[in-house]
Structures are given as C-alpha cells and as structure tokens.
Design a protein around this motif. Sequence first.
Motif, short mmCIF file in Angstrom:
data_model
loop_
_atom_site.label_atom_id
_atom_site.label_comp_id
_atom_site.label_asym_id
_atom_site.label_seq_id
_atom_site.Cartn_x
_atom_site.Cartn_y
_atom_site.Cartn_z
N GLY A 5 0.80 -1.23 0.00
CA GLY A 5 0.00 0.00 0.00
C GLY A 5 0.83 1.27 0.00
N GLY A 40 2.72 2.34 -2.27
CA GLY A 40 2.67 3.00 -3.58
C GLY A 40 3.75 2.52 -4.53
N LYS A 41 4.31 1.32 -4.28
CA LYS A 41 5.42 0.82 -5.12
C LYS A 41 5.00 0.58 -6.57
CE LYS A 41 6.00 -2.75 -2.48
NZ LYS A 41 5.04 -2.30 -1.48
N THR A 42 3.87 -0.13 -6.73
CA THR A 42 3.46 -0.50 -8.09
C THR A 42 3.12 0.75 -8.90
OG1 THR A 42 2.64 -2.55 -7.14
CG2 THR A 42 1.91 -2.03 -9.36
N THR A 43 2.44 1.68 -8.26
CA THR A 43 2.11 2.95 -8.92
C THR A 43 3.40 3.67 -9.31
OG1 THR A 43 0.20 3.08 -7.45
CG2 THR A 43 0.78 5.10 -8.64
N GLN A 94 -1.99 -4.90 -12.07
CA GLN A 94 -1.85 -3.46 -11.86
C GLN A 94 -0.56 -2.92 -12.50
OE1 GLN A 94 -2.06 -2.39 -7.68
NE2 GLN A 94 -1.21 -0.37 -8.12
N LYS A 115 2.19 9.91 -1.80
CA LYS A 115 0.92 10.47 -1.31
C LYS A 115 1.09 11.86 -0.70
CE LYS A 115 -0.50 5.73 -0.75
NZ LYS A 115 -1.23 4.70 -0.06
N ASP A 131 0.19 14.39 -2.05
CA ASP A 131 -0.99 15.18 -2.42
C ASP A 131 -2.03 15.14 -1.29
OD1 ASP A 131 -0.90 12.41 -3.21
OD2 ASP A 131 -2.90 12.67 -4.06
N SER A 161 6.00 11.46 -4.76
CA SER A 161 4.87 11.03 -5.56
C SER A 161 3.64 11.79 -5.05
CB SER A 161 4.71 9.53 -5.34
OG SER A 161 3.75 9.01 -6.19
N GLY A 193 0.24 11.79 -6.45
CA GLY A 193 -1.08 11.46 -7.01
C GLY A 193 -1.03 10.13 -7.71
N GLU A 194 -2.14 9.77 -8.36
CA GLU A 194 -2.23 8.43 -8.93
C GLU A 194 -1.85 8.38 -10.41
OE1 GLU A 194 -5.33 5.91 -7.37
OE2 GLU A 194 -6.05 7.59 -6.16
P1 GDP Z 1 1.94 -1.09 -3.34
O1 GDP Z 1 1.18 -2.10 -2.53
O2 GDP Z 1 3.11 -0.54 -2.58
O3 GDP Z 1 2.32 -1.56 -4.71
O4 GDP Z 1 0.96 0.18 -3.51
P2 GDP Z 1 0.10 0.68 -4.77
O5 GDP Z 1 0.99 1.22 -5.84
O6 GDP Z 1 -0.88 -0.37 -5.16
O7 GDP Z 1 -0.67 1.92 -4.12
C1 GDP Z 1 -1.62 1.76 -3.08
C2 GDP Z 1 -2.75 2.76 -3.31
O8 GDP Z 1 -2.26 4.07 -3.18
C3 GDP Z 1 -3.37 2.68 -4.71
O9 GDP Z 1 -4.75 2.89 -4.58
C4 GDP Z 1 -2.71 3.84 -5.46
O10 GDP Z 1 -3.52 4.35 -6.47
C5 GDP Z 1 -2.53 4.84 -4.34
N1 GDP Z 1 -1.37 5.74 -4.54
C6 GDP Z 1 -0.10 5.43 -4.83
N2 GDP Z 1 0.68 6.54 -4.89
C7 GDP Z 1 -0.13 7.59 -4.61
C8 GDP Z 1 0.08 9.02 -4.48
O11 GDP Z 1 1.19 9.56 -4.63
N3 GDP Z 1 -1.01 9.76 -4.17
C9 GDP Z 1 -2.25 9.20 -3.98
N4 GDP Z 1 -3.25 10.01 -3.66
N5 GDP Z 1 -2.48 7.88 -4.07
C10 GDP Z 1 -1.44 7.07 -4.39
#
Ligand code: GDP
Length: 304
Positions: A110, A112-115, A146, A257, A259, A282, A284-285
């Motif tokens: 959660g 934000g790695k994949t994003t 994803q 996050k 933002d 980072s 936003g999405e």
């Molecule tokens: P992972 O488990 O580390 O791969 O996390 P994800 O990339 O799946 O991100 C988890 C959630 O956070 C998802 O719903 C993303 O869309 C959201 N997210 C990731 N980066 C950001 C960011 O910089 N800002 C916002 N608002 N949401 C983010």
Amino acid sequence: MFNSLSDRLSSTFKNLKGKGRLTEADIDATAREIRRALLDADVAVPVVRSFIAGVKERALGEEVSQALNPGQQVVKIVNDELVTILGGETRHIQHAKTGTTIIMLVGLQGAGKTTLAGKLAHQLKSQGHTPLLVACDLQRPNAVKQLQVGGERAGVPVFAPHPGVSSEFEAATGDPVQVARDGVAEANSRYHDVVIIDTAGRLGVDQELMQQASDIRAAVNPNEVLFVIDSMIGQDAVATAQAFNEGVGFTGVVLTKLDGDARGGAALSVRHVTGKPIMFASTGESLKDFEVFHPDRMASRILD
Ligand code: GDP
C-alpha cells in the motif's frame, strides 16, 4: 489566529527586534512552539528531540539580524536546518556504467510501489531510456495486473511470471527471486537499459518480507534499491524505515501520497534515522504526479 509557526513565533518576539544576541531564554521560549509544529507535522518524537537540541546549539549566541526579530531568526535557523537535513544536493538515479541499470522498489503493502514503478518507467522512457518493468510482487492479488496496466499507460513492457494470473482476486504464483533473475536476463537479451523490479510488501514489517526482498537484492545486485514510504504513515515512519534499512538496505527514498493531508514529517524522520537521500516525491495516482524531491518545499510544508 496565527496559522504558521513563523507567524506564531514572530508575534511572540515582535518587540525584541535588534536585541543583539539570542539568549537561552529566547530559544527555550520558542522550543515549545517548534516542538508542537514538528509533532503536528508527524515528525517522530525522538527525531523532534534531537532536532531541537541541534537547533538550540546552533541558535545560541547567534547575532540577531537587524532585518529579523528573534522569533523570525529562530524560524530561519529551523528552516535552514530542515533544508540541510532533508537534502543538500539532489541525488539522481545512478545508472550502471556499462550494461543494464537495475532499480528495485521495496516497502510496505500500500506504500505506492506499483504505482511508482509505472511513473518511474514513464520518466526514464521520456529521458530516452528503454526500461523493462519486472513484476515480483506475487503476494498481493492483482499486483501483476496493476503493473501491467501501469506499464501500458507508460508505454513500457512488463515481464511477469508465467502462467499469468487468471483472476484479479488471485495472486500470481512462482518464485519472486527467480522472476527477478529472469527479468534481468530478459532485459539483457532485449537491450533494455533499465530494469525496474516491483516487489511484494506486507501490511506490517515481517521477517518473511525482509527475507524475500533481501534474497532478490542478493540475486540481482541492483544499482539502486528505493524504499517507498507513504507520507501519511506518521509516527511509524521511524520503525518502518529502520526495519527496511537493516533488513534489506536501500540507497534512496521515495515519499508517496504527498498530495494528501500529511505535513511531511515522515521525510524528516526517515532521513534522520537512515541518513539516506530522499530522491523523489509522488503526488497522485497518474503518471505525471511524480517529481524530484525538493527539500525547501518540504521544509515549508513542515513549518507552515
Ligand atoms: P503497493 O502495494 O506498494 O504496490 O501500492 P500501490 O501502488 O498499489 O498503491 C496503493 C494505493 O495508493 C493505490 O490505490 C494507489 O492508487 C494509491 N497511490 C499510490 N501513490 C499515490 C500518491 O502519490 N497519491 C495518492 N493520492 N495515491 C497514491
């Protein structure tokens, strides 16, 4: 009503302009306000304590500038200290001198790695690189898909384990360490100059997670290991950063996050306990919500 620390302190010291030197009493009076501002910004308690001690030492005996009142002067010292601790020189990705640059992303589920993987791939591509994304998060259902969606948006191919996942509620199967090795081999054979490896996280720090990440690190020897941390994590930032620093080790930090409502104290906490540079933010999405980290913006976010 005063909103920012600067306003609060400036008003406290309004009449003391041109006083000569800052005294211990002046600084003690401001320490409480600074402490509150840093805690409000979610800087971890031990980090606040040591930061204030450093500021006090620096502020004591400093000439009070004619242009600033003592409150403003202390705020300036705090701001300068924050900027110094948060940054110094901007650290960019260190590319391999020859062959493929390997970047590995680690962090809690959660974070934000994949994003981030998609954003980083997009940025590298726009700089003329030919990245390959490698899906080693075989833990979280949907993580591979994803990453594939992110890759598609960025126009960057994704190397994923076979057979692929059959439903979005299912995690992919396979050995993440082998997938990482195969991904790097694929990049080498197809002339990708950068590989970005997305790894699995857990909701909390655990031994299995650390072991898997450090096995992948040992197997592919990345040029960069980026620790991805949610800026909303607050007081947990210290323990999480320490656990990843000791369990896997990392070369840089990405704060996500920004933002949101977080005041950014996690940045100071992580930097303070690990000494590792914060490289990107980072915000936003979408793919474009990604920037090089700016220490001065973060310092004012913490103080305002
Ligand atoms: P992972 O488990 O580390 O791969 O996390 P994800 O990339 O799946 O991100 C988890 C959630 O956070 C998802 O719903 C993303 O869309 C959201 N997210 C990731 N980066 C950001 C960011 O910089 N800002 C916002 N608002 N949401 C983010």
